[in-house]
Scaffold this motif. Structure first.
Motif, PDB file in Angstrom:
ATOM      1  N   LEU A   9      46.559   2.187   3.694  1.00  0.00           N
ATOM      2  CA  LEU A   9      47.878   2.134   4.326  1.00  0.00           C
ATOM      3  C   LEU A   9      48.741   3.236   3.738  1.00  0.00           C
ATOM      4  CD1 LEU A   9      48.488  -1.716   3.868  1.00  0.00           C
ATOM      5  CD2 LEU A   9      47.561  -0.571   5.904  1.00  0.00           C
ATOM      6  N   SER A  10      49.303   4.088   4.581  1.00  0.00           N
ATOM      7  CA  SER A  10      50.174   5.114   4.009  1.00  0.00           C
ATOM      8  C   SER A  10      51.563   5.005   4.591  1.00  0.00           C
ATOM      9  CB  SER A  10      49.590   6.515   4.195  1.00  0.00           C
ATOM     10  OG  SER A  10      49.308   6.737   5.527  1.00  0.00           O
ATOM     11  N   GLN A  11      52.513   5.319   3.747  1.00  0.00           N
ATOM     12  CA  GLN A  11      53.930   5.289   4.135  1.00  0.00           C
ATOM     13  C   GLN A  11      54.668   6.243   3.210  1.00  0.00           C
ATOM     14  OE1 GLN A  11      55.587   1.903   5.562  1.00  0.00           O
ATOM     15  NE2 GLN A  11      57.687   2.616   5.296  1.00  0.00           N
ATOM     16  N   ALA A 118      55.217  -0.784   3.121  1.00  0.00           N
ATOM     17  CA  ALA A 118      53.926  -0.586   3.801  1.00  0.00           C
ATOM     18  C   ALA A 118      53.143  -1.898   3.851  1.00  0.00           C
ATOM     19  CB  ALA A 118      53.112   0.485   3.070  1.00  0.00           C
ATOM     20  N   TRP A 122      52.380  -4.181   7.365  1.00  0.00           N
ATOM     21  CA  TRP A 122      50.974  -4.455   7.708  1.00  0.00           C
ATOM     22  C   TRP A 122      50.719  -5.957   7.736  1.00  0.00           C
ATOM     23  CZ3 TRP A 122      47.161  -6.225   4.036  1.00  0.00           C
ATOM     24  CH2 TRP A 122      45.871  -6.322   4.575  1.00  0.00           C
TER      25      TRP A 122
END
Ligand SMILES: CC(C)(COP(=O)(O)OP(=O)(O)OC[C@H]1O[C@@H](n2cnc3c(N)ncnc32)[C@H](O)[C@@H]1OP(=O)(O)O)[C@@H](O)C(=O)NCCC(=O)NCCS
Length: 181
Positions: A9-11, A118, A122
């Motif tokens: 997961l990227s933010q 993030a 999700w």
């Protein structure tokens, strides 16, 4: 159905990914933190073997159904700076919980606030999770400020909620809910 693999997961400047053995120095670096070994299973010994065993345990979290244990890493370098988890003990009731830590050298740079954003977005996108909650000691302003920046609301003070070290502690309960459509 919850994902059976660890997502990436990227933010912003942060990526959440599975722990790898190369993160061992990070785990060793927080062995003498006054809080982290008390509230997690991070070993206080600081040995490489114990830190590697901690990393191996994080991989087991998904297979045992306990939840998802992510390393928080810098997106540009992929260097791990801390950890954040999504825990599923009460998922049958639609509730998940989170907890996190960042190594002292990397604090106050927004890593946890971004990682929590993030993780929360999700988590609330997953079928079966309607609420994410976390517990924070009242003195831990960095933690509750990060939570509030991610729209978590303080719901109350749970008295003598949890034993941390030798003492029972009061905890604020924070949560964020899946938006109603
Ligand atoms: C609490 C902790 C996770 C914060 O991580 P962090 O990456 O430094 O947090 P951020 O940089 O994202 O900061 C979030 C907010 O808290 C503020 N903040 C961070 N540390 C703070 C501190 N010690 N005192 C007051 N405010 C603090 C930041 O300025 C920021 O505020 P803003 O929303 O107004 O910008 C980190 O200090 C830590 O790992 N502590 C030990 C383990 C722990 O307490 N875990 C949480 C248990 S509930």
């Amino acid at each position: 159905m919850l994902p059976s693999d660890m997502p990436r997961l990227s933010q912003g400047a942060v990526v959440l990914r599975a722990f790898e053995d190369r993160d061992v120095a990070l785990v060793q670096s927080v062995a003498d933190d006054p809080l982290i070994p008390l509230i997690t299973t991070v070993p206080s010994s600081g040995t490489r073997d114990d830190a590697l065993a901690y990393i191996a345990r994080q991989h087991d979290r998904l297979t045992t159904g306990a939840g998802y244990s992510f390393a928080i890493a810098d997106l540009a370098t992929d260097r791990a700076v801390g950890s954040i988890g999504l825990w599923l003990r009460d998922v049958d009731e639609g509730r998940a919980s989170t907890g996190y830590w960042v190594a002292p050298d990397f604090r106050r740079r927004g890593y946890v606030a971004t990682a929590l954003q993030a993780l929360t977005s999700w988590a609330l996108s997953l079928d079966g999770i309607d609420r994410v909650q976390l517990y924070v000691e009242p003195w831990n302003e960095g933690s509750w400020r990060a939570a509030e920046s991610c729209a978590y609301q303080r719901e109350g003070l749970l008295r003598s909620w949890q034993k941390i070290g030798d003492e029972r502690k009061d905890m604020y309960m924070y949560s964020v809910l899946r938006p109603k459509h």
